[in-house]
Design an enzyme around this catalytic site. Structure first.
Site, PDB file in Angstrom:
ATOM      1  CG  HIS A 124      -0.022   0.121   2.453  1.00 51.54           C
ATOM      2  ND1 HIS A 124       0.235   1.329   3.118  1.00 51.54           N
ATOM      3  CD2 HIS A 124      -0.086  -0.970   3.170  1.00 51.54           C
ATOM      4  CE1 HIS A 124       1.247   0.767   4.108  1.00 51.54           C
ATOM      5  NE2 HIS A 124       0.855  -0.753   4.331  1.00 51.54           N
ATOM      6  CD  GLU A 163       2.321  -5.923   7.654  1.00 51.15           C
ATOM      7  OE1 GLU A 163       2.239  -7.228   7.335  1.00 51.15           O
ATOM      8  OE2 GLU A 163       2.788  -5.154   7.548  1.00 51.15           O
TER       9      GLU A 163
END
Length: 309
Positions: free
Chosen positions: A8, A81
């Protein structure tokens, strides 16, 4: 199958050096620009499917990357994550002060890391990431985009290269970097990891470069052109040997003083993609006709790409 992976864009917690894990924070203005630059690069490549971590920072990045393609974003929890428990919201310095043993393991002995409070150790994250990659290899064909996070991509690198968990922190994962792998004949081959050519200030949509050792006004049919000025400069040095590292560093033995030119009037649809053992697909294209050149000698630079957290 061709696999494109990225992290990201930069977030507010990246700027303040806070570990995010399963928590979230919004993209910064720079994070949006990083995604926009990568989107321009991905326009040069076919993408058939997009798998994304369900966390908002990854989803927001993915929407920018696939804008205009009409692709569904397939959320997959295995790409989330690592959940870091009590570390989330802390800087690494704060984690070291409060939980010195596990903070040391996090950075230097990842195979020993055990989260404080609720969370995952890296063996658990490794299992789900490897399961995701196995599913892709079994089900998918064509070109697949994956948008995830730094630790997830680090673990994916280990799986793709057959490396042990103690090498987890050996490489940087810049925001909106370019990673690429190919699955063929039952095996993965990692082509690029953490490469950021698209963050160069001279990279832009529809801009093409040619390198030459002397003055030139036009290129002949069959010449190799590229949207990446650093690669054009290297090719313009007329090397007999050239190699690319995983992170995009170019080594070559060219001895000519290379001049950089912008190629005028290029239409993407006219070009023929070109690859070789030294230069993978998606880096250079062959010109089908003569194009006029414009001298371009500005120095190269790059956008800052965030940090490893």
């Amino acid at each position: 199958m061709r696999l494109y992976l990225t992290r990201h864009g930069q977030t507010e917690w990246n700027v303040s050096q806070k570990m995010q894990g399963a928590c979230d924070s919004p993209l910064t203005e720079l994070g949006v620009r990083q995604a926009e630059q990568l989107q321009k690069r991905l326009e040069l490549l076919p993408v058939d499917k997009a798998y994304v971590s369900p966390l908002k920072r990854a989803m927001d990045t993915a929407r920018l990357l696939v804008g205009g393609r009409g692709l569904e974003l397939i959320a997959d929890k295995r790409l989330s994550e690592a959940s870091l428990g009590a570390f989330e919201g802390l800087t690494i310095e704060q984690a070291q002060a409060r939980y010195p043993e596990q903070a040391l393991n996090f950075r230097r002995h990842p195979e020993r890391f055990r989260p404080v409070g609720d969370g995952e150790d890296f063996h658990q994250v490794q299992a789900r990431v490897e399961d995701f990659l196995s599913d892709l290899a079994r089900r998918e064909r064509g070109n697949v985009l994956v948008v995830a996070h730094a630790l997830v991509l680090r673990i994916a690198r280990l799986a793709l290269m057959g490396l042990p968990l103690d090498q987890l922190m050996d490489i940087s994962v810049p925001s909106c970097c370019f990673c690429e792998a190919e699955y063929e004949d039952g095996a993965w081959h990692l082509i690029a990891f953490g490469e950021c050519w698209h963050h160069a200030r001279d990279f832009d949509r529809g801009v093409w470069y040619y390198g030459a050792p002397g003055h030139a006004e036009a290129i002949r049919p069959g010449a190799l052109i590229t949207p990446f000025p650093n690669l054009a400069r290297a090719l313009g040095a007329c090397p007999s040997a050239l190699s690319l590292s995983l992170d995009g560093h170019i080594d070559h033995n060219g001895l000519k003083l290379s001049r950089l030119y912008r190629v005028q009037g290029v239409e993407m649809g006219e070009l023929e993609p070109c690859e070789s053992p030294e230069i993978p697909l998606g880096r250079v294209w062959r010109a089908p006709k003569a194009y006029r050149l414009e001298a371009y000698n500005k120095s190269l630079g790059s956008l800052p790409t965030g940090n490893w957290i």
